[in-house]
Design a protein around this motif. Structure first.
Motif, PDB file in Angstrom:
ATOM      1  N   LYS A   1      -6.421  -6.287   4.777  1.00 15.77           N
ATOM      2  CA  LYS A   1      -4.561  -6.598   4.707  1.00 15.77           C
ATOM      3  C   LYS A   1      -3.837  -6.185   3.470  1.00 15.77           C
ATOM      4  CE  LYS A   1      -2.810  -9.373   7.761  1.00 15.77           C
ATOM      5  NZ  LYS A   1      -2.816 -10.727   8.134  1.00 15.77           N
ATOM      6  N   GLU A   2      -4.281  -5.697   2.416  1.00  8.68           N
ATOM      7  CA  GLU A   2      -4.461  -5.849   0.948  1.00  8.68           C
ATOM      8  C   GLU A   2      -3.118  -4.233   1.373  1.00  8.68           C
ATOM      9  OE1 GLU A   2      -6.722  -8.201  -2.146  1.00  8.68           O
ATOM     10  OE2 GLU A   2      -5.981  -6.403  -2.683  1.00  8.68           O
TER      11      GLU A   2
ATOM     12  N   VAL B   1      -2.239  -3.163   3.446  1.00 10.25           N
ATOM     13  CA  VAL B   1      -0.872  -2.599   4.169  1.00 10.25           C
ATOM     14  C   VAL B   1       0.435  -1.364   4.283  1.00 10.25           C
ATOM     15  CG1 VAL B   1       0.684  -4.340   4.369  1.00 10.25           C
ATOM     16  CG2 VAL B   1       0.161  -4.040   6.652  1.00 10.25           C
ATOM     17  N   VAL B   2       0.688  -1.671   2.602  1.00  8.64           N
ATOM     18  CA  VAL B   2       2.343  -1.195   2.445  1.00  8.64           C
ATOM     19  C   VAL B   2       1.395  -0.099   2.383  1.00  8.64           C
ATOM     20  CG1 VAL B   2       3.526  -0.704   0.720  1.00  8.64           C
ATOM     21  CG2 VAL B   2       3.111  -2.958   1.235  1.00  8.64           C
TER      22      VAL B   2
ATOM     23  N   MET C   1       2.919   3.455   4.763  1.00 10.49           N
ATOM     24  CA  MET C   1       3.642   4.653   3.703  1.00 10.49           C
ATOM     25  C   MET C   1       2.587   6.021   4.028  1.00 10.49           C
ATOM     26  SD  MET C   1       6.376   4.010   1.767  1.00 10.49           S
ATOM     27  CE  MET C   1       6.433   2.317   0.720  1.00 10.49           C
TER      28      MET C   1
ATOM     29  N   LEU D   1       6.329  -6.920   8.630  1.00  8.24           N
ATOM     30  CA  LEU D   1       6.546  -6.170   6.908  1.00  8.24           C
ATOM     31  C   LEU D   1       7.380  -4.750   7.071  1.00  8.24           C
ATOM     32  CD1 LEU D   1       2.644  -6.954   6.674  1.00  8.24           C
ATOM     33  CD2 LEU D   1       4.662  -7.907   5.929  1.00  8.24           C
TER      34      LEU D   1
ATOM     35  N   PHE E   1      10.822  -5.272   6.453  1.00  7.49           N
ATOM     36  CA  PHE E   1      11.315  -6.306   5.634  1.00  7.49           C
ATOM     37  C   PHE E   1      11.455  -5.492   3.981  1.00  7.49           C
ATOM     38  CE2 PHE E   1      10.078  -9.255   2.060  1.00  7.49           C
ATOM     39  CZ  PHE E   1      11.301 -10.911   2.773  1.00  7.49           C
ATOM     40  N   TYR E   2      10.680  -4.459   3.776  1.00 12.90           N
ATOM     41  CA  TYR E   2      10.686  -3.501   2.612  1.00 12.90           C
ATOM     42  C   TYR E   2      11.477  -2.745   3.284  1.00 12.90           C
ATOM     43  CZ  TYR E   2       6.183  -5.665   1.368  1.00 12.90           C
ATOM     44  OH  TYR E   2       5.271  -6.869   0.743  1.00 12.90           O
TER      45      TYR E   2
ATOM     46  N   TYR F   1      11.642   0.159   1.623  1.00 11.16           N
ATOM     47  CA  TYR F   1      11.573   1.848   1.656  1.00 11.16           C
ATOM     48  C   TYR F   1       9.926   2.428   2.261  1.00 11.16           C
ATOM     49  CZ  TYR F   1      13.086   2.004  -2.945  1.00 11.16           C
ATOM     50  OH  TYR F   1      14.940   1.242  -4.332  1.00 11.16           O
TER      51      TYR F   1
ATOM     52  N   SER G   1       4.047  -1.578  -4.169  1.00  7.73           N
ATOM     53  CA  SER G   1       5.151  -3.055  -2.942  1.00  7.73           C
ATOM     54  C   SER G   1       5.525  -1.541  -2.414  1.00  7.73           C
ATOM     55  CB  SER G   1       5.920  -3.383  -3.846  1.00  7.73           C
ATOM     56  OG  SER G   1       6.956  -3.953  -3.319  1.00  7.73           O
ATOM     57  N   GLY G   2       6.420  -2.590  -1.400  1.00  2.18           N
ATOM     58  CA  GLY G   2       6.874  -1.417  -0.201  1.00  2.18           C
ATOM     59  C   GLY G   2       8.627  -1.600  -0.514  1.00  2.18           C
TER      60      GLY G   2
ATOM     61  N   CYS H   1       9.596  -9.343  -3.986  1.00  2.00           N
ATOM     62  CA  CYS H   1       8.307  -9.913  -4.544  1.00  2.00           C
ATOM     63  C   CYS H   1       7.947 -10.109  -5.972  1.00  2.00           C
ATOM     64  CB  CYS H   1       7.800  -8.460  -3.668  1.00  2.00           C
ATOM     65  SG  CYS H   1       8.150  -8.305  -2.068  1.00  2.00           S
TER      66      CYS H   1
ATOM     67  N   ALA I   1       2.528 -10.685  -0.443  1.00  2.12           N
ATOM     68  CA  ALA I   1       2.550  -9.694  -1.182  1.00  2.12           C
ATOM     69  C   ALA I   1       1.452  -9.304  -0.592  1.00  2.12           C
ATOM     70  CB  ALA I   1       3.782  -8.751  -1.905  1.00  2.12           C
ATOM     71  N   LEU I   2       1.075  -9.283  -1.998  1.00  2.00           N
ATOM     72  CA  LEU I   2      -0.634  -8.774  -1.509  1.00  2.00           C
ATOM     73  C   LEU I   2      -1.593  -9.020  -0.595  1.00  2.00           C
ATOM     74  CD1 LEU I   2      -1.174  -9.919  -5.481  1.00  2.00           C
ATOM     75  CD2 LEU I   2      -1.044  -6.879  -4.511  1.00  2.00           C
ATOM     76  N   GLU I   3      -1.193 -10.501  -0.119  1.00  2.00           N
ATOM     77  CA  GLU I   3      -2.036 -10.362   1.313  1.00  2.00           C
ATOM     78  C   GLU I   3      -1.429  -9.783   2.513  1.00  2.00           C
ATOM     79  OE1 GLU I   3      -2.850 -14.681   1.625  1.00  2.00           O
ATOM     80  OE2 GLU I   3      -3.237 -14.533  -0.487  1.00  2.00           O
ATOM     81  N   GLY I   4      -0.837  -8.937   1.856  1.00  3.34           N
ATOM     82  CA  GLY I   4      -0.397  -8.022   3.675  1.00  3.34           C
ATOM     83  C   GLY I   4       0.731  -9.035   4.300  1.00  3.34           C
ATOM     84  N   LYS I   5       0.929 -10.060   3.496  1.00  3.86           N
ATOM     85  CA  LYS I   5       2.007 -11.747   5.133  1.00  3.86           C
ATOM     86  C   LYS I   5       3.299 -11.057   4.205  1.00  3.86           C
ATOM     87  CE  LYS I   5      -0.805 -14.957   4.586  1.00  3.86           C
ATOM     88  NZ  LYS I   5      -1.441 -16.006   3.355  1.00  3.86           N
ATOM     89  N   ARG I   6       4.023 -11.341   5.347  1.00  2.53           N
ATOM     90  CA  ARG I   6       6.293 -11.145   4.746  1.00  2.53           C
ATOM     91  C   ARG I   6       6.075 -11.836   3.110  1.00  2.53           C
ATOM     92  NH1 ARG I   6      10.306  -9.693   9.049  1.00  2.53           N
ATOM     93  NH2 ARG I   6      12.358 -10.894   7.239  1.00  2.53           N
ATOM     94  N   PRO I   7       6.608 -10.961   2.285  1.00  2.49           N
ATOM     95  CA  PRO I   7       6.241 -11.661   0.844  1.00  2.49           C
ATOM     96  C   PRO I   7       8.037 -13.127   1.318  1.00  2.49           C
ATOM     97  CG  PRO I   7       7.308  -9.660   1.050  1.00  2.49           C
ATOM     98  CD  PRO I   7       7.037 -10.119   2.395  1.00  2.49           C
ATOM     99  N   ASN I   8       7.342 -14.224   1.948  1.00  2.00           N
ATOM    100  CA  ASN I   8       8.245 -15.354   1.525  1.00  2.00           C
ATOM    101  C   ASN I   8       7.880 -15.787  -0.119  1.00  2.00           C
ATOM    102  OD1 ASN I   8       8.635 -14.416   4.712  1.00  2.00           O
ATOM    103  ND2 ASN I   8      10.739 -14.714   3.912  1.00  2.00           N
TER     104      ASN I   8
ATOM    105  N   TRP J   1      -5.519 -15.285  -2.186  1.00  4.56           N
ATOM    106  CA  TRP J   1      -6.401 -15.625  -0.960  1.00  4.56           C
ATOM    107  C   TRP J   1      -6.922 -17.163  -1.424  1.00  4.56           C
ATOM    108  CZ3 TRP J   1      -5.874 -11.977   2.425  1.00  4.56           C
ATOM    109  CH2 TRP J   1      -5.512 -10.752   2.166  1.00  4.56           C
TER     110      TRP J   1
END
Ligand code: SF4
Ligand code: FES
Lengths: 157, 423
Positions: A21-22, A24-25, A29, A60, A63-64, A66, B165-166, B171, B180-187, B201
């Protein structure tokens, strides 16, 4: 369709990652690059590759800044509207860009070439006002400079 | 010319190569640390050196490291925060473009100080060039044996991944970066547990800004006393990269001693005010800090001195405003930024900031009423109750506008127009 070379490369990276999952961005992209934007089909593909639900990808994607869930032009122009650029003339430049391209902020030119979006501080405040086109930053903008950039991009094909 | 430490290898047109970095003593501190130092001794040096986090929060790095328990689980992580999205701030970009190996070396030493084998550099999309440079130089460092398995035959493993990053301001918040690094919504996450206890993790994770990590090799190489002596004030330690922008002649990044005066930065380094401009105010450390009025023109710029005077040094990103710039307009612009970048998780921020923006917008448009000022203050008072530091940071320029530039705000309200816009 995701080109098979892109798919294979992503699958390789996912298989190697301790925590897929790391990525995912990067996956979003890459899908976005293949489709031009993150289409519904791309959302489903990204979700499938990472064993996530399409809803998680959607969360996600929206949220982003880009990741684009709607079609964009070949060149996405992000004009910085944060405070230093604002002080150095962002508003007249934005108006000039809208007028030159014949679109409003958030729109895409009918030929599908340019999309105009606002951006937060690009980190080039020492060269304000600034904008970024497909991740390349241009600073010290003036109307003349904007003309030259648009001309150059229009002739690149 | 003040001593140059972090930018000493900076060149006008290109990055410092690995060879050049090594010629200047690069990677010596790391090799020594891996061979001769312990977790504890590195932490002690950093603590004695008074190295405070340069990303805005100014937390002592040594102290943060000391909260990683000796018997904490593995793997452990070092996260470099290269997200730098605070308007006015561009120092990390300059540092990465000038001398990327300094950051890599700093991360390895930080890893050694806590037994971490994994480093991640989290970088914003606007810095794609910097991300490419880092990916390439990380590979070069690996080839040279400074990263990877058993670095320099010491038995210590450490490797670095560049994570793109996106793109979203939040973030860069010390806990949101983990999501963000874990691929979750970065709250953001609400500590405790702190990331050094349960971070990425759920494992021990050190999150530090680029500039802070870049200081580490120099501190280890030259010692805590040397680092402290770089500052002009006893309270300060080290140098600071000030990124200065706005109405000055030579905006840019300058490495200067902590404790230097604001007036000296503006006049001697940034070339003074632009033609026809007079200093009206500045934000000392990006848009989450308070406006400093002209009475603070000679302010001493270190974390402690500014705090004692009621301000925050933040990221050291100085934005200079002149007499022709409307500060209501500037504050409105900054609040609009914060409204757009709020992660939306909690009510005071999600609902409060748009309300503040609307009040300021009406004042700027000439539809303001005297009661708005009290309402703005009241709304700002709610923001410290938000879930993370983003909302109180957003309130800083507004509160200081009302405190130091009340006349300018009132003039808008009385004249029913912005006095800076010619009719
Ligand atoms: S204060 Fe703002 S940014 Fe922080 S958690 Fe709440 S909504 Fe999100
Ligand atoms: S404010 Fe525009 S680049 Fe920073």
């Amino acid at each position: 369709m995701l080109p098979s070379a892109v798919k294979t490369e992503l699958e390789r990276r996912i298989a190697e990652a301790d925590h897929p999952k790391e990525l995912v961005v990067d996956v979003m992209m890459a899908c976005q690059a293949a489709y031009g934007y993150l289409s519904d089909e791309a959302v489903a593909i990204a979700a499938g590759m990472l064993d996530m639900t399409p809803l998680e990808i959607e969360e996600l994607a929206t949220f982003y800044n880009y990741i684009y869930r709607e079609p964009v032009g070949r060149y996405v122009i992000h004009i910085c509207d944060s405070v230093v650029c604002w002080m150095e003339g962002y508003i007249p430049l934005r108006d000039y860009l809208c007028q030159t391209l014949g679109i409003e902020m958030g729109e895409t030119t009918p030929d599908g070439r340019f999309t105009l979006l606002p951006a937060c501080c690009l980190g080039y405040c020492d060269r304000a006002p600034a904008m970024m086109v497909n991740k390349r930053v241009y600073g010290f903008l003036t109307p003349e400079k904007i003309d030259a950039i648009i001309d150059e991009l229009s002739s690149e094909e | 010319m003040h001593p140059q430490v972090l930018l000493k290898n900076r060149k006008p047109d290109r990055i410092t190569t690995l060879e050049e970095y090594r010629e200047g003593g690069g990677y010596e501190a790391m090799v020594r640390a891996l061979k001769d130092e312990t977790h504890q001794s590195i932490q002690d040096i950093l603590m004695d050196a008074g190295l405070l986090g340069r990303g805005g929060a100014a937390f002592p790095m040594g102290q943060k490291l000391s909260t990683v328990l000796e018997n904490a689980p593995y793997p452990r992580y070092v996260v470099c925060n290269a997200d730098e999205m605070e308007p006015g701030t561009f120092k990390d970009r300059v540092m990465i473009h000038a001398d990327p190996h300094q950051l890599i070396e700093g991360m390895v030493i930080a890893g050694c100080a806590m037994g971490a084998a994994h480093g991640l550099i989290f970088i914003r999309p606007e810095y794609e060039n910097a991300a490419r440079i880092l990916s390439r130089e990380v590979e070069n460092a690996r080839q040279a044996g400074f990263l990877g398995k058993a670095i320099m035959h010491t038995g210590f493993d450490f490797d670095i991944v560049v994570h793109r990053s996106g793109g979203r301001y939040i973030c860069g918040e010390g806990t949101a970066i983990l999501n963000a690094l874990e691929g979750k919504r970065p709250n953001p996450r609400k500590p405790p547990p702190f990331p050094t206890f349960k971070g990425l993790w759920q494992l021990p994770t050190l999150v530090q800004n680029v500039e802070t990590l870049c200081c580490v090799p120099h501190v280890i190489q030259n010692g805590a006393d040397w680092f402290r002596s770089l500052a002009l004030t006893p309270e300060g330690a080290g140098t600071k990269i000030f990124s200065i922008s706005g109405r000055v002649r030579r905006p840019g990044c300058y490495e200067l001693p902590m404790g230097i005066k604001l007036s000296e930065i503006i006049e001697d380094y940034a070339g003074g005010m632009c033609e026809g401009s007079e200093f009206k105010a500045c934000l000392p450390g990006g848009t989450s800090t308070q406006f400093m009025p002209a009475s603070m023109y000679h302010a001493v710029m270190d974390f402690k001195s500014l705090e004692d005077a009621g301000y925050r040094l933040g990221t050291g990103a100085i934005i200079v405003f002149d007499q022709n710039t409307c500060l209501v307009g500037a504050t409105l612009n900054m609040i609009a930024f914060f409204v757009r970048e709020s992660c939306g998780w909690c009510t005071p921020c999600r609902e409060g900031l748009p309300y503040i923006r609307d009040l300021l917008q009406r004042i700027e448009n000439g539809q303001g009423e005297p009661a708005f000022v009290d309402r703005l203050k009241e709304m700002c008072d709610h923001l410290p109750r938000a879930y993370c530091a983003f909302a109180p940071g957003a309130a800083a320029p507004v509160e200081s506008l009302l405190e130091h530039f009340a006349d300018e705000v009132n003039e808008h309200i009385e004249k029913k127009a912005c006095p800076f816009k010619s009719s």
